[in-house]
Design a protein around this motif. Sequence first.
Motif, PDB file in Angstrom:
ATOM      1  N   HIS A  10       0.759  -1.137  -0.049  1.00  0.00           N
ATOM      2  CA  HIS A  10      -0.120  -0.257   0.173  1.00  0.00           C
ATOM      3  C   HIS A  10       0.900   1.295  -0.007  1.00  0.00           C
ATOM      4  O   HIS A  10       0.495   2.268  -0.611  1.00  0.00           O
ATOM      5  CB  HIS A  10      -1.055   0.003   1.335  1.00  0.00           C
ATOM      6  N   ALA A  41      -2.734   8.582  -1.423  1.00  0.00           N
ATOM      7  CA  ALA A  41      -3.162   8.730  -0.088  1.00  0.00           C
ATOM      8  C   ALA A  41      -1.857   9.083   0.803  1.00  0.00           C
ATOM      9  O   ALA A  41      -2.280   9.685   2.015  1.00  0.00           O
ATOM     10  CB  ALA A  41      -3.755   7.305   0.528  1.00  0.00           C
ATOM     11  N   ASP A 142      -7.582  -2.604   9.496  1.00  0.00           N
ATOM     12  CA  ASP A 142      -8.450  -2.194   8.300  1.00  0.00           C
ATOM     13  C   ASP A 142      -8.680  -0.531   8.332  1.00  0.00           C
ATOM     14  O   ASP A 142      -8.768  -0.008   7.234  1.00  0.00           O
ATOM     15  CB  ASP A 142      -9.992  -2.800   8.498  1.00  0.00           C
ATOM     16  N   GLU A 146      -7.511   1.363   4.793  1.00  0.00           N
ATOM     17  CA  GLU A 146      -8.516   1.813   4.060  1.00  0.00           C
ATOM     18  C   GLU A 146      -8.323   2.892   3.116  1.00  0.00           C
ATOM     19  O   GLU A 146      -8.684   2.726   2.109  1.00  0.00           O
ATOM     20  CB  GLU A 146      -9.904   1.959   4.922  1.00  0.00           C
ATOM     21  N   PRO A 147      -7.713   4.018   3.780  1.00  0.00           N
ATOM     22  CA  PRO A 147      -7.230   5.061   2.660  1.00  0.00           C
ATOM     23  C   PRO A 147      -6.440   4.727   1.640  1.00  0.00           C
ATOM     24  O   PRO A 147      -6.481   4.989   0.354  1.00  0.00           O
ATOM     25  CB  PRO A 147      -6.915   6.265   3.573  1.00  0.00           C
ATOM     26  N   ARG A 149      -6.084   1.701   0.723  1.00  0.00           N
ATOM     27  CA  ARG A 149      -6.898   0.736  -0.521  1.00  0.00           C
ATOM     28  C   ARG A 149      -7.614   1.496  -1.517  1.00  0.00           C
ATOM     29  O   ARG A 149      -7.499   1.135  -2.781  1.00  0.00           O
ATOM     30  CB  ARG A 149      -7.716  -0.290   0.209  1.00  0.00           C
ATOM     31  N   TYR A 150      -8.513   2.556  -0.979  1.00  0.00           N
ATOM     32  CA  TYR A 150      -9.060   3.250  -1.839  1.00  0.00           C
ATOM     33  C   TYR A 150      -8.208   3.834  -3.081  1.00  0.00           C
ATOM     34  O   TYR A 150      -8.719   3.944  -4.310  1.00  0.00           O
ATOM     35  CB  TYR A 150      -9.862   4.170  -1.378  1.00  0.00           C
ATOM     36  N   ALA A 151      -7.001   4.485  -2.742  1.00  0.00           N
ATOM     37  CA  ALA A 151      -6.195   5.085  -3.326  1.00  0.00           C
ATOM     38  C   ALA A 151      -5.513   4.153  -4.490  1.00  0.00           C
ATOM     39  O   ALA A 151      -5.256   4.696  -5.504  1.00  0.00           O
ATOM     40  CB  ALA A 151      -5.119   5.749  -2.628  1.00  0.00           C
ATOM     41  N   ASP A 153      -7.554   1.891  -6.325  1.00  0.00           N
ATOM     42  CA  ASP A 153      -8.208   1.277  -7.238  1.00  0.00           C
ATOM     43  C   ASP A 153      -7.879   1.594  -8.784  1.00  0.00           C
ATOM     44  O   ASP A 153      -7.324   2.729  -9.139  1.00  0.00           O
ATOM     45  CB  ASP A 153      -9.786   2.005  -7.014  1.00  0.00           C
TER      46      ASP A 153
END
Length: 164
Positions: A10, A41, A142, A146-147, A149-151, A153
Amino acid sequence: MSARGVLYVHSAQPALCPHIEWAVAGVLGVPVDLTWTPQSAAPNVVRSQAEWEGHPGIAAAIASSLMGWQRLRFEITEDPSPGVDGSRHAYTPTLGAFTAVIGASGDIMIPEDRLRAAMMKSASGRCSLEEELDLLLGRPWDEELEPFRYAGDGAPVRWLHAAV
């Protein structure tokens, strides 16, 4: 027998990228060349992800080879395979390591002894049962990841195959 999973780096300092690739290659037994993209992120870090295939247990070995590096955030999953539960490993600089067994349905499976220990700790007043269950389920990891993970996509994915 073969297992599959995904490695998500990440966030990593760009200078660590070759070392991460060498560590993963050392476990897989084949050269690894990951595609690194900027991580939106966080400033001045990059991210990568790769699907892998190898023998059961390889996710734990990769996680062990990466744990403890400062400013590295990663997750690695191993899907369940016939006769073998899956696993999820996560690491953040602030929380350290998290490992969970993943059942065939994709749920985290918490062993009985860990549940009993959480219940005893809660009954003695050292924590709330909810807090302890959140730790067993990896909620703090998590929330921190999470931030990141979204970055990621839409990021490119590469396949890694272990040497046989």
